[in-house]
Write a protein that holds these residues in place. Structure first.
Motif, PDB file in Angstrom:
ATOM      1  N   SER A 217      -4.051  28.550  34.102  1.00 35.03           N
ATOM      2  CA  SER A 217      -2.854  28.735  34.886  1.00 35.03           C
ATOM      3  C   SER A 217      -1.837  29.564  33.844  1.00 35.03           C
ATOM      4  O   SER A 217      -1.202  30.197  34.496  1.00 35.03           O
TER       5      SER A 217
ATOM      6  N   ILE B 154      -2.761  31.552  31.297  1.00 42.10           N
ATOM      7  CA  ILE B 154      -3.241  32.821  31.165  1.00 42.10           C
ATOM      8  C   ILE B 154      -2.834  33.860  32.465  1.00 42.10           C
ATOM      9  O   ILE B 154      -2.629  35.062  32.269  1.00 42.10           O
ATOM     10  N   GLY B 155      -2.961  33.044  33.483  1.00 36.27           N
ATOM     11  CA  GLY B 155      -3.007  33.997  34.788  1.00 36.27           C
ATOM     12  C   GLY B 155      -1.328  34.525  35.005  1.00 36.27           C
ATOM     13  O   GLY B 155      -1.282  35.230  35.786  1.00 36.27           O
ATOM     14  N   THR B 156      -0.458  34.030  34.141  1.00 38.56           N
ATOM     15  CA  THR B 156       0.889  34.320  34.461  1.00 38.56           C
ATOM     16  C   THR B 156       1.094  35.595  33.633  1.00 38.56           C
ATOM     17  O   THR B 156       2.347  36.107  33.787  1.00 38.56           O
TER      18      THR B 156
END
Lengths: 383, 383
Positions: free
Chosen positions: B307, B309-311
């Protein structure tokens, strides 16, 4: 009354056995029409859970007949099997309701990286469908809780029409969107494009400015469903304001129930050169762990506010910055201001004003303090 | 041996009475020549303390005869009076040493927004000057401690020349630079331009990649002084590597002594499309409070890594991401990988590898866990 305050909606919330605790974990919200317009806003996290990927497709048709939500598992980072499970869930709802699966939005919340127990979830859908009721809104709101200590609902009733909603969220609360599931319903007659406009305008200044812990989830979803059952078409401004009011109220409830928090902190940035500057500065302050610890200790440590402002690209001159904490201007012109001993921080709400002295724009970000309870809640077990 | 390991330097550390505790709080480092080349790197925080604003001017001449450092007060956000105090401190050092004030760098650390007790600091400069010694490096390192539990020094000796240094820093540790004061010395014959190049190259991959709590200070300063007393001119690559090694060692000491931390976390991002991508992803992981809590609880919660990394804006495909924690690939291709029960997290060092599967670049960011002790240390009193 939650999602069933508006006419044209039924809901249910049951314990399907997804949670080991046996607590309610499955909610169903059904739009009984006559219209089925809808809009949705989803997490901007690039690692998106299977239900988000599915529901984004559902919303492309701008028609939603039902929303099925589960707690007890996020169905995120679960690969092709996770997506198949979401699809199967939507198919099951469609089957029991006699609608098409592409009209069924799916929301999941809970631990990332674990497959859902479909042998419990699918029978749960049948059980929930059998309990659908115009009074089921509160049970639905209860069934979507994870670490929430209370369920969250809000209703605004206007002249012949209503906007209502439910929300869950307590940890991993950060913008774009805050970590949460929200379903809003209205019985007003509103087209999907207008729903979309009102919803995006509302979330931009409400949920997107709730930033409890800076952590952005893989599952954030906000849906707005319109049944048209009230047979009233409101003026756009009035409708948009009702949606905004419900979103704002639910956002405030999220902050007040944030994991481990003992303070709700309103960070108001004023006299910024642009709204973007105000938001950037507000977020930088809201995410400063040292400041959040100081607020927890009821210490008006304004130096940590200035050091947070200083990391941004916003327009300001360091020697023109002013900071007030609970009404006391403890920092004036970048230096020592009023006596910090005057600041009363005994109450749960703390109000920080950062005056950039660079323009006339403003924005408010809500956050929480950083506490040992937050650390405990997020280190003692996987969530 | 610290800053006096290299020939051509004397130092002292004394208790001037700036700290109410009576602990050592004033350090003086003097370059006795024959050369006085210098380079410096300062905080990128736009709210800069008075000593940073002063020392940036000093470094423009690329000549530094002495560095005076105090703990017990950051002299940040103190307006014109604060700058006058820094200037007066430099003048005092210049007077007792018989040099020009513009050759005297000043560093301060402690609480923001409080004026320094000049009636104690200025006499302290005279006391310190009287105690200057070629063996004074350790005392100087002790005098700059704030919430540090240990003093930090490092020395690399090569063929006839040496690079040594001291550092302080425990909280407000974030990049650009990490919150800290660092003075490095060398007796090699190196011009200022070369010092500058070697220092910037070293800090970029060492201190700039230490990110304990994401909070950037107003006072960060790293200085490198060269006396030329060894009468040896090393090859650039060898010299730069020695500077990097000392910076790396001191950076590691900062992480190991970070406020309240129980784990040192090495976040290694591999197979990134660019080094910038690797740093962005590493920093996002390192700043994720939920992950830092999980690590504290010895919970290999890889969903929180994904989560985070996803930002980011880095190049990657969610379904190609792999994550290892302490050597176990708990996430493969964006989903469940090896059994998380295999991950042994009993030891202080935790190693997270995030494989972006998008290229061949890599970067390592060091951070700490988030603990109740961190909250306590930063909420119980102003610092």
């Amino acid at each position: 009354m939650s999602v069933t305050a508006a006419k044209g909606f039924t809901a249910a919330g049951i314990a399907a056995g997804i949670k080991e605790s046996g607590n309610p974990d499955l909610a169903l919200v059904v739009n009984t029409g006559p219209r089925r317009a809808a809009a949705g806003v989803f997490t901007s996290n690039r690692v998106k859970a299977a239900p988000v990927l599915w529901s984004e497709q559902v919303l492309k048709s701008a028609q939603v007949s039902a929303v099925v939500l589960n707690s007890g598992g996020a169905n995120a980072c679960t690969g092709p099997k996770g997506f198949q499970d979401t699809h199967a869930t939507a198919e099951k709802v469609a089957e029991v309701l006699g609608r098409g699966a592409i009209e069924v939005a799916v929301c999941s919340t809970g631990l990332i990286g674990v497959l859902l127990p479909m042998d419990k979830l699918l029978p749960g859908v049948e059980t929930a469908a059998a309990q659908l009721s115009e009074h089921g809104g509160e049970k639905a709101a209860i069934a979507i809780k994870t670490t929430d200590t209370v369920h969250k609902t809000s209703v605004v009733t206007k002249d012949g029409w209503t906007v209502g909603g439910m929300a869950k969220g307590a940890g991993m609360l950060a913008p774009g969107l805050a970590t949460m599931l929200v379903v809003l319903t209205t019985d007003a007659v509103v087209e999907s494009e207008v729903l979309d406009e009102a919803l995006r305008a509302a979330t931009r200044t409400t949920f997107d400015r709730v930033d409890s812990d800076g952590c952005m989830s893989t599952n954030d979803t906000v849906l707005l469903l319109a049944s048209g059952a009230a047979e009233v078409t409101p003026e756009y401004e009035e409708f948009a304001e009702a949606v905004r009011a419900v979103c704002d109220d639910l956002g405030q409830q999220l902050i007040r129930d944030a994991e481990g928090a003992s303070k709700d902190i309103k960070v108001e940035v004023v006299n910024a050169a642009s709204e973007d500057d105000a938001v950037e500065v507000g977020r930088s302050i809201a995410r400063n762990n040292l400041l959040k610890c100081a607020i927890h200790g009821e210490d008006p440590n304004w130096g940590r506010v200035l050091s947070a402002i200083g990391t941004t690209k916003a327009a300001f001159e360091p020697d023109r910055l002013n900071v007030a904490i609970n009404g006391v201007w403890v920092c004036k012109n970048g230096g020592v201001g009023e006596d910090r001993e005057k600041v009363d921080m005994r109450y749960r709400e703390v109000h920080i004003v950062a005056d950039l002295a660079a323009g006339s724009e403003s924005a408010t970000i809500w956050t929480n303090d950083l506490t040992a309870d937050y650390v405990h809640e997020n280190s003692a077990y996987s969530s």
